[in-house]
Structure formats: structure tokens, C-alpha cells
Scaffold this motif. Structure first.
Motif, mmCIF file in Angstrom:
data_model
loop_
_atom_site.group_PDB
_atom_site.id
_atom_site.type_symbol
_atom_site.label_atom_id
_atom_site.label_comp_id
_atom_site.label_asym_id
_atom_site.label_seq_id
_atom_site.Cartn_x
_atom_site.Cartn_y
_atom_site.Cartn_z
ATOM 1 N N ARG A 9 0.832 -1.203 0.000
ATOM 2 C CA ARG A 9 0.000 0.000 0.000
ATOM 3 C C ARG A 9 0.866 1.252 0.000
ATOM 4 N N CYS A 10 0.518 2.192 -0.862
ATOM 5 C CA CYS A 10 1.222 3.482 -0.885
ATOM 6 C C CYS A 10 0.330 4.622 -0.415
ATOM 7 N N PHE A 11 -0.975 4.535 -0.707
ATOM 8 C CA PHE A 11 -1.943 5.553 -0.297
ATOM 9 C C PHE A 11 -3.183 4.867 0.264
ATOM 10 N N GLY A 12 -3.843 5.531 1.216
ATOM 11 C CA GLY A 12 -5.050 4.969 1.787
ATOM 12 C C GLY A 12 -6.067 6.043 2.122
ATOM 13 N N LEU A 13 -7.351 5.705 1.940
ATOM 14 C CA LEU A 13 -8.446 6.583 2.347
ATOM 15 C C LEU A 13 -8.874 6.148 3.746
ATOM 16 N N LEU A 14 -8.650 7.025 4.722
ATOM 17 C CA LEU A 14 -8.918 6.695 6.117
ATOM 18 C C LEU A 14 -10.109 7.465 6.652
ATOM 19 N N MET B 130 -8.016 16.761 1.536
ATOM 20 C CA MET B 130 -7.072 16.474 0.465
ATOM 21 C C MET B 130 -6.384 17.783 0.088
ATOM 22 N N SER B 131 -5.572 17.738 -0.936
ATOM 23 C CA SER B 131 -4.940 18.951 -1.456
ATOM 24 C C SER B 131 -5.188 18.973 -2.955
ATOM 25 N N SER B 132 -5.845 20.011 -3.434
ATOM 26 C CA SER B 132 -6.260 20.069 -4.835
ATOM 27 C C SER B 132 -5.071 20.229 -5.767
ATOM 28 N N ILE C 211 -1.084 15.009 -6.585
ATOM 29 C CA ILE C 211 -1.216 13.571 -6.773
ATOM 30 C C ILE C 211 -2.335 13.001 -5.904
ATOM 31 N N ILE C 212 -2.562 13.604 -4.723
ATOM 32 C CA ILE C 212 -3.646 13.169 -3.839
ATOM 33 C C ILE C 212 -4.993 13.367 -4.528
ATOM 34 N N ASP C 213 -5.176 14.531 -5.138
ATOM 35 C CA ASP C 213 -6.406 14.853 -5.841
ATOM 36 C C ASP C 213 -6.617 13.875 -7.008
ATOM 37 N N PHE C 214 -5.557 13.645 -7.777
ATOM 38 C CA PHE C 214 -5.625 12.719 -8.909
ATOM 39 C C PHE C 214 -6.004 11.312 -8.453
ATOM 40 N N LEU C 215 -5.334 10.824 -7.410
ATOM 41 C CA LEU C 215 -5.578 9.457 -6.946
ATOM 42 C C LEU C 215 -6.962 9.294 -6.334
ATOM 43 N N LEU C 216 -7.455 10.336 -5.681
ATOM 44 C CA LEU C 216 -8.798 10.245 -5.110
ATOM 45 C C LEU C 216 -9.815 9.994 -6.219
ATOM 46 N N GLY C 217 -9.659 10.704 -7.327
ATOM 47 C CA GLY C 217 -10.556 10.481 -8.457
ATOM 48 C C GLY C 217 -10.435 9.082 -9.022
ATOM 49 N N ARG C 218 -9.202 8.589 -9.123
ATOM 50 C CA ARG C 218 -8.987 7.235 -9.652
ATOM 51 C C ARG C 218 -9.579 6.170 -8.731
ATOM 52 N N LEU C 219 -9.431 6.369 -7.426
ATOM 53 C CA LEU C 219 -9.965 5.409 -6.457
ATOM 54 C C LEU C 219 -11.490 5.363 -6.520
ATOM 55 N N LEU C 220 -12.119 6.532 -6.610
ATOM 56 C CA LEU C 220 -13.581 6.569 -6.685
ATOM 57 C C LEU C 220 -14.066 5.942 -7.990
ATOM 58 N N GLU C 221 -13.355 6.216 -9.072
ATOM 59 C CA GLU C 221 -13.701 5.618 -10.364
ATOM 60 C C GLU C 221 -13.576 4.092 -10.303
ATOM 61 N N GLN C 222 -12.522 3.622 -9.640
ATOM 62 C CA GLN C 222 -12.296 2.187 -9.486
ATOM 63 C C GLN C 222 -13.463 1.517 -8.761
ATOM 64 N N GLU C 223 -14.064 2.238 -7.822
ATOM 65 C CA GLU C 223 -15.168 1.682 -7.033
ATOM 66 C C GLU C 223 -16.535 1.924 -7.686
ATOM 67 N N GLY C 224 -16.520 2.562 -8.862
ATOM 68 C CA GLY C 224 -17.764 2.755 -9.591
ATOM 69 C C GLY C 224 -18.668 3.843 -9.050
ATOM 70 N N VAL C 225 -18.082 4.831 -8.368
ATOM 71 C CA VAL C 225 -18.882 5.935 -7.845
ATOM 72 C C VAL C 225 -18.442 7.230 -8.530
ATOM 73 N N PRO C 226 -19.316 8.233 -8.606
ATOM 74 C CA PRO C 226 -18.997 9.477 -9.328
ATOM 75 C C PRO C 226 -17.939 10.308 -8.594
#
Length: 309
Positions: A106-111, A131-133, A136-151
Motif C-alpha cells: 500500500r502506498c496511499f489509503g483513504l482513512l 485532500m490537497s487540490s 497527486i492526492i487529488d488525482f488518486l482520489l478520483g482514480r480510487l472513486l472511479e475504481q469503485e464505480g462511484v462518481p
């Protein structure tokens, strides 16, 4: 006899590495920067004929300013920084990847806060996330949400730049959740926070090393990069062979907080994507398109301008 001595001297010169190439690299205090420190401190750069000076920075903002001012030959950072600096007139290219999301670690986690009742991502719908707009945090948050199928607006992004403030707000329950890098994820878990989601399935380059074009576009540039990569690979192999031996070094370098010592899983390198692996054209395109959508990039960077082969 004299001819033999000259011949022997010539053979010795051929066998020795070329004269040391000096490189000033800016480094941020991230876990995977350990590979740079090991290559430096254990003489692996020197063995390749490289004179590498690691210059510590506490923020990507300061490091970027030093790159633009021409004070550094390269830096440890992420693809977003490289693309932004290229567009702002500091041409550079990626020569190595130091961390890449992987099932192995694990490198990043949503806690979620210790005071939160949330147990799954579904429980967090509509919650505030620290987060920080435009990072990389902002970018990964979007990717994680997309991975889980949520907007993308599943969570309410709260731009909290200072990491200590972000951590304190999470612990006190002032914010419901936060996306953080390791080893801060382990620190927060030790204090009662819970990880709902992590980056193990993303298959995304996270941190890279880039050199200025003034280093790369010289006759010695390709050979300098080859030597640099060999030293990094050797350092990664040393860390992988005995991760526990490097835990104390991480603590001395202040890359591993005391709170995380008992829970943090030591950084490992998968040797396919790191440290000598390079981002793909699809990786660069994904970052560039996201940055353009955020209004922080204007052009369409060519792959060969961003990644050194």
C-alpha cells in the motif's frame, strides 16, 4: 617495456568508470526516497562514476522553485510536477519510477476518523474528505472513486494543504475522512483511524525522478542515465533482500515516524515498475488529461518530451 606499460595503463583506464558526473537532486521526505539515500550512502552511485548530491526539501513548491531557478539537475517528485515544470519553462524528462501502485504493498489509503461510524465507502457518501487540490492526492482520489464505480462528487473535497492540520482534523473528527500516503496511513491507523480503501489495484506510477534537459541532451546524457538507473536497481535489491535492516535508516532519515514503527510495512520495490521502470504513454496521457480538466495544464505533452527512454 615502455610500450607494455602504456598498454597496461590504457587497459586500466578502459576498465575504470568514467570521471564522476556531478548531479544535484532535490528530494522530498517520502518513504520510497529511501532508494536514493541507500544508493548514495552505500556508495552505489560512486561505484557507477556518479557524484550525486541529495538536497532535501520539505515541499514540492520549494523544490519546483529550485528547479525553475536552475539550482538542481533533477528531482524526486511526481508526474504532475514534471508536466507543470515542463510547461512553465523548466524542460526535464523522467528517468526512473520510485513508486508504483502494486498489489504487493500500500502506498496511499483513504482513512476515516477514529470518531467516525463509517465502515465502508458507501457509508461515506456525501462526507467531507481532506485532500490537497491539483496534486497527486487529488488525482488518486478520483482514480480510487472511479475504481469503485462511484462518481467524482461522491465525496466533498476539502482543500486542506497543511498535512499536520489534515491529520489533526481527522483524529479530532472535524473531518470525516482523508486520503494520505504511507507511512502516514500507518501512523493514523496506530491512533485509531481505519483504512476504507487503498491504491493496491490502481496500477499507476506514483513517484518519479526527472533530470533537466541540460543533463540529458548532452553526449554523456544517456550513459549518465544508464549508470544512475543501475545504482538505483542495486539499492532496491539491497532493500528488498533485507527490509528490516533499513527500517532504522528510515527512522534516522525521518522517513518513518515513531508512531508507525510497529505497524508500517517496509517499502519494497517490485523491480518491474520500479525503480528503473518508466511510465507508459497511457500513464502520461491520463495525468495530462486530468490536469487539463483541472485547468493546471494547457498543452498536450508529447511522450518523448516527458519520458527519457
Amino acid at each position: 617495456m615502455i610500450k607494455r606499460l602504456f598498454l597496461l595503463l590504457a587497459l586500466l583506464l578502459i576498465a575504470l568508470p568514467a570521471s564522476a558526473a556531478g548531479l544535484r537532486l532535490g528530494v522530498l521526505p517520502a518513504a520510497d526516497s529511501l532508494v536514493l539515500n541507500v544508493a548514495h550512502d552505500e556508495g552505489l552511485f560512486e561505484a557507477e562514476g556518479l557524484d550525486v548530491d541529495l538536497i532535501p526539501f520539505q515541499s514540492a513548491l520549494e523544490l519546483g522553485a529550485a528547479m525553475r531557478a536552475g539550482e538542481l539537475d533533477g528531482h524526486f517528485g511526481d508526474i504532475i510536477n514534471v508536466l507543470m515544470q515542463n510547461e512553465s519553462g523548466s524542460p526535464q524528462a523522467i528517468v526512473a519510477t520510485t513508486s508504483h501502485s502494486s498489489p504487493q504493498g500500500r502506498c496511499f489509503g483513504l482513512l476515516v476518523s477514529p470518531r467516525s461510524n463509517a465502515r465502508t465507502l458507501a457509508d461515506l457518501k456525501g462526507s467531507d474528505v481532506a485532500m490537497s487540490s491539483a496534486t497527486i492526492i487529488d488525482f488518486l482520489l478520483g482514480r480510487l472513486l472511479e475504481q469503485e464505480g462511484v462518481p467524482p462528487d461522491f465525496l466533498n473535497r476539502q482543500d486542506i494543504r497543511q498535512i499536520p492540520v489534515r491529520l489533526q482534523m481527522l483524529l479530532s473528527g472535524q473531518i470525516e475522512c482523508a486520503l494520505l500516503p504511507e507511512p502516514l496511513v500507518s501512523v493514523m491507523e496506530a491512533r485509531g483511524a481505519r483504512t476504507i480503501l487503498d491504491d493496491r489495484k490502481l496500477d499507476t506510477p506514483l513517484a518519479v525522478i526527472a533530470f533537466r534537459r541540460t543533463v540529458l541532451d548532452t553526449p554523456d546524457g544517456p550513459e549518465t542515465v544508464a549508470r544512475f538507473r543501475r545504482a538505483l536497481v542495486r539499492a532496491a535489491e539491497c532493500i528488498n533482500a533485507d527490509p528490516a535492516a533499513y527500517r532504522e535508516i528510515m527512522k534516522k532519515l525521518r522517513l518513518l515516524p515513531k508512531d508507525a514503527d510497529g505497524t508500517y510495512e517496509m517499502v519494497r520495490f517490485d523491480m518491474k515498475n520500479t525503480p528503473a521502470g518508466l511510465p507508459s504513454s497511457d500513464d502520461i496521457k491520463a495525468f495530462a488529461e486530468w490536469m487539463k480538466a483541472q485547468g493546471i495544464l494547457k498543452g498536450n505533452p508529447a511522450y518523448e518530451d516527458v519520458v527519457f527512454p
